[in-house]
Design a protein around this motif. Structure first.
Motif, PDB file in Angstrom:
ATOM      1  N   ARG A 665      -7.015 -17.872  15.996  1.00  0.00           N
ATOM      2  CA  ARG A 665      -7.472 -18.534  14.778  1.00  0.00           C
ATOM      3  C   ARG A 665      -7.631 -20.035  15.067  1.00  0.00           C
ATOM      4  O   ARG A 665      -7.219 -20.531  16.109  1.00  0.00           O
ATOM      5  CB  ARG A 665      -6.472 -18.329  13.651  1.00  0.00           C
ATOM      6  CG  ARG A 665      -6.309 -16.884  13.202  1.00  0.00           C
ATOM      7  CD  ARG A 665      -5.132 -16.761  12.268  1.00  0.00           C
ATOM      8  NE  ARG A 665      -4.976 -15.403  11.749  1.00  0.00           N
ATOM      9  CZ  ARG A 665      -3.863 -14.953  11.173  1.00  0.00           C
ATOM     10  NH1 ARG A 665      -2.808 -15.765  11.053  1.00  0.00           N
ATOM     11  NH2 ARG A 665      -3.797 -13.728  10.713  1.00  0.00           N
ATOM     12  N   GLU A 666      -8.186 -20.739  14.108  1.00  0.00           N
ATOM     13  CA  GLU A 666      -8.355 -22.191  14.226  1.00  0.00           C
ATOM     14  C   GLU A 666      -7.931 -22.829  12.917  1.00  0.00           C
ATOM     15  O   GLU A 666      -8.245 -22.331  11.827  1.00  0.00           O
ATOM     16  CB  GLU A 666      -9.808 -22.537  14.545  1.00  0.00           C
ATOM     17  CG  GLU A 666     -10.057 -24.038  14.646  1.00  0.00           C
ATOM     18  CD  GLU A 666     -11.535 -24.360  14.805  1.00  0.00           C
ATOM     19  OE1 GLU A 666     -11.855 -25.435  15.342  1.00  0.00           O
ATOM     20  OE2 GLU A 666     -12.368 -23.531  14.374  1.00  0.00           O
ATOM     21  N   ASP A 668      -8.296 -25.313   9.989  1.00  0.00           N
ATOM     22  CA  ASP A 668      -9.442 -25.977   9.372  1.00  0.00           C
ATOM     23  C   ASP A 668      -9.314 -27.488   9.527  1.00  0.00           C
ATOM     24  O   ASP A 668      -8.205 -28.038   9.574  1.00  0.00           O
ATOM     25  CB  ASP A 668      -9.520 -25.590   7.894  1.00  0.00           C
ATOM     26  CG  ASP A 668     -10.821 -26.039   7.278  1.00  0.00           C
ATOM     27  OD1 ASP A 668     -10.814 -27.129   6.665  1.00  0.00           O
ATOM     28  OD2 ASP A 668     -11.822 -25.316   7.417  1.00  0.00           O
ATOM     29  N   THR A 669     -10.465 -28.155   9.631  1.00  0.00           N
ATOM     30  CA  THR A 669     -10.435 -29.619   9.796  1.00  0.00           C
ATOM     31  C   THR A 669      -9.754 -30.311   8.630  1.00  0.00           C
ATOM     32  O   THR A 669      -9.227 -31.416   8.780  1.00  0.00           O
ATOM     33  CB  THR A 669     -11.870 -30.145   9.947  1.00  0.00           C
ATOM     34  OG1 THR A 669     -12.658 -29.711   8.818  1.00  0.00           O
ATOM     35  CG2 THR A 669     -12.500 -29.634  11.228  1.00  0.00           C
ATOM     36  N   SER A 670      -9.756 -29.672   7.462  1.00  0.00           N
ATOM     37  CA  SER A 670      -9.085 -30.288   6.310  1.00  0.00           C
ATOM     38  C   SER A 670      -7.570 -30.230   6.432  1.00  0.00           C
ATOM     39  O   SER A 670      -6.859 -30.873   5.658  1.00  0.00           O
ATOM     40  CB  SER A 670      -9.529 -29.590   5.024  1.00  0.00           C
ATOM     41  OG  SER A 670      -9.117 -28.225   5.037  1.00  0.00           O
ATOM     42  N   GLN A 671      -7.056 -29.450   7.404  1.00  0.00           N
ATOM     43  CA  GLN A 671      -5.623 -29.330   7.573  1.00  0.00           C
ATOM     44  C   GLN A 671      -5.064 -30.319   8.588  1.00  0.00           C
ATOM     45  O   GLN A 671      -3.837 -30.437   8.717  1.00  0.00           O
ATOM     46  CB  GLN A 671      -5.258 -27.910   8.045  1.00  0.00           C
ATOM     47  CG  GLN A 671      -5.568 -26.816   7.036  1.00  0.00           C
ATOM     48  CD  GLN A 671      -5.215 -25.458   7.583  1.00  0.00           C
ATOM     49  OE1 GLN A 671      -6.075 -24.746   8.098  1.00  0.00           O
ATOM     50  NE2 GLN A 671      -3.947 -25.108   7.497  1.00  0.00           N
TER      51      GLN A 671
END
Length: 794
Positions: A665-666, A668-671
């Motif tokens: 998984r990756e 999210d950039t917002s995290q």
């Protein structure tokens, strides 16, 4: 047999019979006036030479010859003179004649040996008729009883006169021949003998004689046709010998053989108990129950003291037809309630005394192993049948004693297996925690499917920064020893992983420890007495670290197979990962490989037991694994099952098998937010402002005060003790992670500051405010990280 012997064997006239013996007719002066052909054959005198001569010519007077056996009674024994001058020992009989003419008496002579032979034959016939245990009977051509001996009469249980003339099938209850390939009735067998003259030998007849109508007997019978001197058929003779006792002994022996063949073949307490009942019914009893102590079923050591209050559980029962008197109930796997026996019952008395108890048709035998009572076996005979005799009681005791040894062995195995499974549960992860970085599925198949333990292992280790460590390893050997070694390696790997070591450093440290342990145990080959104390040397391991922020995976291996990587399109590959030596061998350095894994990539870590087999090379196994894992529509659990079914269709092979599937998984950039700050004193204030604003955007205002303190302390330390730019990163995951990275390689240490110290309290405060904290080193410096629990939702 010569013709003369055959003639004599069928002639039952005595040798002193006047029609057979050497006969001379004498007058009153003992002068021979008559001479028979038999006398001429015996003494050699023709009639013309001896008639008119005195008796003393061939039978001179004299004492009894010394050749006559002592104690001989009966006819007068004399020495006769043959015409050629030789002497013969003869027996004589004299028959006086009435005074009606010149003949005064008749003298009959025969050789003594012929008389003795004839008397022996008479004794034989008399013995067969009165003393022989073999029943003899003669049936006429209408198959009616014409004569029988004493043994046959005793078998009938009444005088011969009462059943004379009866037909054979009328004298036995439910009688039949059980020898295969022959008629079943007496009438049919004897009719065949009469019609064909073919004798039957050793036919087994089963029935109940009138003398013992309640019990079945077995006879070995022979039948042959009787004919008179002219060859006319006059009947059939039956020889019958009761072999019931022998047959019972043979059946008892067969029962013990069957018990030895079946009991103890399975190391399972319940299966062994069921085999006892299966062997004993119906050959030995009409019903059998086996009750075992509850502790025995759990593998515990049974009680060695008084067993009167022993908690028994019914584990096996078997019967023919309906349960006798409704006393027997079948065991239930779901209900293990105790079996209660009333006071004074045979079972209660057997428990109290520890010995077998026989009462009416019930025989209770305790199952004993050494000094311990394991349970009870109850054998029941049906009403109206014979009770257990002494031989059968001894047989039951022997049968149960053999079963007790097998049950005790199964009990010991159950205890050892429970201990092994408990060890395995402690050594292998039973439930892998959910990770933000990856989705997981796993399988483990030990070769030792009896104990359920082996030397392969897998693990998933949460690391700082939402990273995850993935491990799979293989220890040489199987069973408890390999499992214990595997447990030590797994614990060591987890400890090193928590120090945020990269894969190369972790394997190097692990290799050093394994080599040291091998040296302490004589190279891992065992002690001089042949007991292998350590099997660590030669173990293999693969360690990988995946970062869901960068999607980078760093991996290294120590003699292990490389992982399989399935990209999101379903294309399989096996990274060119340097092998490195197995653990404990040393000599070569370990190398790592870093790959970028797109989101949704599948990473498969496995041991060689999955892809390698005696009938399949490893390349074929790897190709099959890649093909199975290429199905993008299947879940990880389904892929695990398919891989096992495809590669191990027959179950566990000669090697243990571990399989760990990971789908990446990756975050999210917002995290994730990251800032680079100069190493200046104002950096701490700037970092506090940035962190506070970000927490406000995430809705975590409650964490602002704590986070400000953490960021301020870590950045201040970086400015004071390091050089170059400072990296500050916040990660919103299951916890709030705060990371401060710098170019320094000196790690801060938590300590208690003295009252006069001006500093040193900041890190102590940070440690008290956060859930966890630590340090990890990189090629460019170090990173100090902390974790804080998120506020409750809502």
């Amino acid at each position: 047999m010569t013709a003369r012997n055959a003639e004599l064997s069928t002639d039952f006239r005595g040798p002193l019979d006047i029609t057979r013996g050497a006969t001379a007719v004498l007058d009153a002066r003992d002068t021979v006036i008559g001479w028979s052909p038999a006398a001429e054959r015996l003494l050699g005198y023709p009639s013309g030479e001896i008639v008119g001569h005195s008796l003393a010519t061939f039978l001179p007077p004299g004492p009894v010859p010394s050749a006559v056996p002592a104690g001989f009674r009966g006819n007068e024994i004399r020495v006769a003179r043959h015409r050629d001058g030789s002497e013969l020992i003869v027996a004589t009989a004299v028959c006086p004649l009435a005074d009606t003419g010149p003949a005064g008496q008749v003298l009959v002579l025969t050789e003594l040996r012929d008389l003795r032979l004839w008397e022996a034959r008479l004794a034989l016939l008399h013995g067969l008729a009165t003393q022989s245990p073999v029943g003899l009977a003669i049936y006429d051509t209408d198959l009616r009883l014409a004569w029988c001996n004493t043994a046959y009469e005793l078998e009938m249980g009444r005088p011969f006169a009462e059943f004379r003339g009866s037909r054979a099938d009328e004298m036995y209850f439910e009688g039949k021949f059980v020898t295969k390939g022959h008629p079943q009735t007496l009438d049919a067998v004897m009719r065949h003998v009469l019609d064909t003259g073919e004798p039957f030998l050793d036919l087994h007849f089963q029935g109940r004689p009138p003398s013992d109508p309640e019990n079945g007997h077995l006879w070995s019978c022979a039948y042959y046709r009787l004919q008179d001197a002219d060859g006319r058929v006059i009947g059939v003779c039956e020889d019958a010998f009761d072999i019931s006792a022998r047959d019972k002994a043979q059946r008892h022996l067969a029962l013990l053989v069957e018990a030895g063949r079946g009991i103890g073949t399975a190391l399972d307490v319940t299966a062994t108990a069921e085999k006892i009942a299966e062997v004993a019914v119906p050959e030995f009893a009409v019903a059998v129950t086996v009750d075992l102590g509850r502790a025995v079923l759990d593998g515990d050591v049974p009680a060695t003291g008084s067993s009167a209050a022993m908690d028994l559980v019914r584990v096996a029962a078997r019967w023919v037809g309906a349960p006798p008197d409704g006393r027997i109930s079948a065991p239930s796997a779901a209900d293990r309630s105790p079996v209660a026996y009333p006071a004074g019952s045979p079972q209660d008395r057997s428990l109290a005394s520890g010995g077998l108890v026989l009462e009416d048709t019930d025989l209770v035998v305790p199952l004993r192993a050494e000094n311990s009572l394991l349970g009870l076996v109850t054998l029941v005979r049906g009403t109206g049948t014979a009770t257990f005799d002494g031989g059968e009681v001894a047989l039951a005791d022997e049968l149960v004693a053999r079963a007790a040894v097998s049950i005790d062995n199964a009990r010991r195995f159950t205890r050892e297996r429970n201990a092994s499974l408990a060890l395995q549960r402690q050594l292998l992860p039973q439930r892998l925690p959910e990770q933000s970085a990856v989705e997981l599925a796993h399988r483990y198949l030990p070769t030792d499917d009896v104990t359920g333990v082996g030397g392969d292992w897998y693990d998933v280790i949460p690391l700082s920064g939402t990273r995850v460590g993935l491990v799979v390893g293989d220890v040489v050997g199987h069973g408890l020893q390999a499992a214990a070694t595997m447990g030590r390696l797994r614990t060591t790997v987890r400890a090193f992983a928590q120090l945020d070591m990269d894969p190369v450093e972790l394997l190097s440290r692990l290799d050093d420890l394994v080599a040291q342990a091998a040296d302490e145990h004589g190279g891992g080959l065992g002690t001089p007495d042949g007991v292998h104390t350590d099997v660590t040397t030669g173990a293999t391991c693969l360690y990988a670290v995946y970062d869901p922020v960068t999607r980078r995976c760093v991996m290294a291996r120590a003699g292990h197979l490389p992982p399989a990587v399935i990209d999101p399109t379903g294309r399989p590959s096996f990274p060119d990962l340097p092998a490195g030596p197995p653990l404990g061998l040393g000599g070569l350095p370990f190398e790592s490989t870093e790959v970028e894994l797109p989101v949704g990539s599948l990473l498969a870590l496995f041991t060689d037991g999955l892809v390698e087999a005696r009938d399949r090379d490893i390349d074929h196994g790897l190709d099959t694994l890649g093909r199975v894992l290429s199905d993008r529509g299947a879940s990880l659990e389904e892929l695990c099952d398919r891989a096992i079914a495809e590669l191990l269709p027959g179950g566990p092979t000669a090697d243990d098998t571990a399989l760990l599937l990971v789908r990446t998984r990756e975050l999210d950039t917002s995290q994730v937010v990251e800032w680079e700050l100069p190493a200046e004193p104002v950096a701490a204030g700037h970092a506090r402002d940035l962190a506070t604003r970000q927490l406000h955007d995430w809705g975590f205002e409650e964490l602002s005060f704590t986070t400000e303190l953490v960021v301020s302390e870590l950045v201040t330390n970086a400015v004071r003790y390091a050089e170059g730019p400072i990296q500050v990163r916040l990660i919103r995951d299951r916890t709030l992670l705060c990371e401060v990275a710098d170019t320094g390689h000196t790690s801060p240490h938590l300590r208690h500051s003295g009252e006069d110290d001006e500093g040193g309290r900041g890190l102590f405060i940070v440690a008290r405010l956060v859930q966890r904290w630590g340090t990890r080193y990189t090629h460019s410096g170090k990173t100090i990280w902390t974790e804080q629990p998120l506020p409750p939702a809502g």
